[in-house]
Design a protein around this motif. Sequence first.
Motif, short mmCIF file in Angstrom:
data_model
loop_
_atom_site.label_atom_id
_atom_site.label_comp_id
_atom_site.label_asym_id
_atom_site.label_seq_id
_atom_site.Cartn_x
_atom_site.Cartn_y
_atom_site.Cartn_z
N GLN A 3 0.86 -1.19 0.00
CA GLN A 3 0.00 0.00 0.00
C GLN A 3 0.89 1.24 0.00
O GLN A 3 1.80 1.34 0.82
N PRO A 4 0.67 2.17 -0.91
CA PRO A 4 1.56 3.34 -0.98
C PRO A 4 1.36 4.29 0.20
O PRO A 4 0.28 4.37 0.77
N THR A 5 2.43 4.98 0.55
CA THR A 5 2.34 6.01 1.57
C THR A 5 2.36 7.36 0.89
O THR A 5 3.12 7.58 -0.05
N LEU A 6 1.52 8.27 1.38
CA LEU A 6 1.38 9.59 0.78
C LEU A 6 2.00 10.64 1.70
O LEU A 6 1.82 10.59 2.91
N ARG A 7 2.71 11.59 1.10
CA ARG A 7 3.29 12.69 1.86
C ARG A 7 3.02 13.98 1.10
O ARG A 7 3.50 14.19 0.00
N PHE A 8 2.22 14.85 1.72
CA PHE A 8 1.92 16.16 1.13
C PHE A 8 2.94 17.16 1.64
O PHE A 8 3.28 17.17 2.82
N TYR A 9 3.39 18.02 0.74
CA TYR A 9 4.33 19.07 1.12
C TYR A 9 4.15 20.26 0.19
O TYR A 9 3.44 20.18 -0.81
N LEU A 10 4.78 21.37 0.53
CA LEU A 10 4.67 22.59 -0.27
C LEU A 10 5.90 22.78 -1.14
O LEU A 10 7.02 22.45 -0.75
N ASP A 11 5.66 23.34 -2.32
CA ASP A 11 6.73 23.67 -3.25
C ASP A 11 7.51 24.87 -2.70
O ASP A 11 6.98 25.66 -1.92
N ASN A 12 8.76 25.01 -3.10
CA ASN A 12 9.57 26.13 -2.62
C ASN A 12 9.25 27.45 -3.31
O ASN A 12 9.53 28.51 -2.77
N LYS A 13 8.65 27.37 -4.50
CA LYS A 13 8.37 28.59 -5.26
C LYS A 13 7.13 29.28 -4.69
O LYS A 13 6.10 28.67 -4.47
N VAL A 14 7.24 30.59 -4.51
CA VAL A 14 6.14 31.39 -3.98
C VAL A 14 5.64 32.31 -5.09
O VAL A 14 6.43 32.94 -5.80
N ASN A 15 4.29 32.37 -5.27
CA ASN A 15 3.75 33.27 -6.30
C ASN A 15 3.58 34.68 -5.72
O ASN A 15 3.94 34.95 -4.57
N LYS A 16 3.00 35.60 -6.49
CA LYS A 16 2.86 37.00 -6.07
C LYS A 16 1.99 37.17 -4.84
O LYS A 16 2.17 38.09 -4.06
N LYS A 17 1.03 36.26 -4.66
CA LYS A 17 0.13 36.35 -3.51
C LYS A 17 0.71 35.71 -2.25
O LYS A 17 0.08 35.72 -1.20
N GLY A 18 1.87 35.11 -2.37
CA GLY A 18 2.50 34.46 -1.22
C GLY A 18 2.05 33.01 -1.06
O GLY A 18 2.26 32.42 0.00
N GLU A 19 1.44 32.45 -2.09
CA GLU A 19 0.96 31.07 -2.01
C GLU A 19 1.99 30.11 -2.60
O GLU A 19 2.77 30.48 -3.46
N ARG A 20 1.92 28.88 -2.12
CA ARG A 20 2.78 27.83 -2.64
C ARG A 20 1.91 26.67 -3.13
O ARG A 20 0.80 26.47 -2.63
N GLN A 21 2.44 25.90 -4.06
CA GLN A 21 1.70 24.77 -4.61
C GLN A 21 1.85 23.55 -3.70
O GLN A 21 2.93 23.28 -3.17
N ILE A 22 0.76 22.80 -3.53
CA ILE A 22 0.78 21.58 -2.74
C ILE A 22 1.20 20.43 -3.65
O ILE A 22 0.60 20.21 -4.69
N LEU A 23 2.26 19.73 -3.26
CA LEU A 23 2.77 18.60 -4.02
C LEU A 23 2.59 17.32 -3.20
O LEU A 23 2.35 17.37 -2.00
#
Length: 174
Positions: A3-23
């Motif tokens: 069974q796979p294990t899942l790990r959510f984390y944030l990308d290092n790149k920040v957009n203009k609004k200060g948001e990061r992408q969830i990977l």
Amino acid sequence: MKQPTLRFYLDNKVNKKGERQILLDISLGYSETDLSKNKKRYKPVHFSTLCKIHPENFGKYIQKGSKRVFVYDEATFFRYSRKNRFIRIRIEKITNAVNEVTNDFYIKETYPTPKEFKDALEIKLGRKKEPVIKEETVLEFLYEKIEQDKRDVEMKKKGALSVYSCEVDPPIPV
């Protein structure tokens, strides 16, 4: 297949609004051995959720030894996702799709590579279209075969049908 294990984390790149992408990292237990170094290296599947979020709504900073590390905090995320259910629903869809794809490979008794797993997951989520295999009818096949044989005869290819082998004997009168 485990069974796979899942790990959510944030990308290092920040957009203009200060948001990061969830990977997402999906660990399947797939490994490759480097013979020159005699080391086994596990390869996860890297996948994007296509969602962006402010870091303070995703997790918190904790002290690990001498380093300050940002980690996913479920309580913080669910407090935020009460207002913005879109991200929570998207993550749940991806989690369910991962389980379905895992079950598909488990039923087939195959161990996929990370690329095969990622392709199957993208098809399941509708991000990629499944490759279409064109099926031709028997009649289309026969017409194509006749045309190919005619071209071979005209080009006088070795092993091509001869003009005499294509002729049909007239029916015998009764």
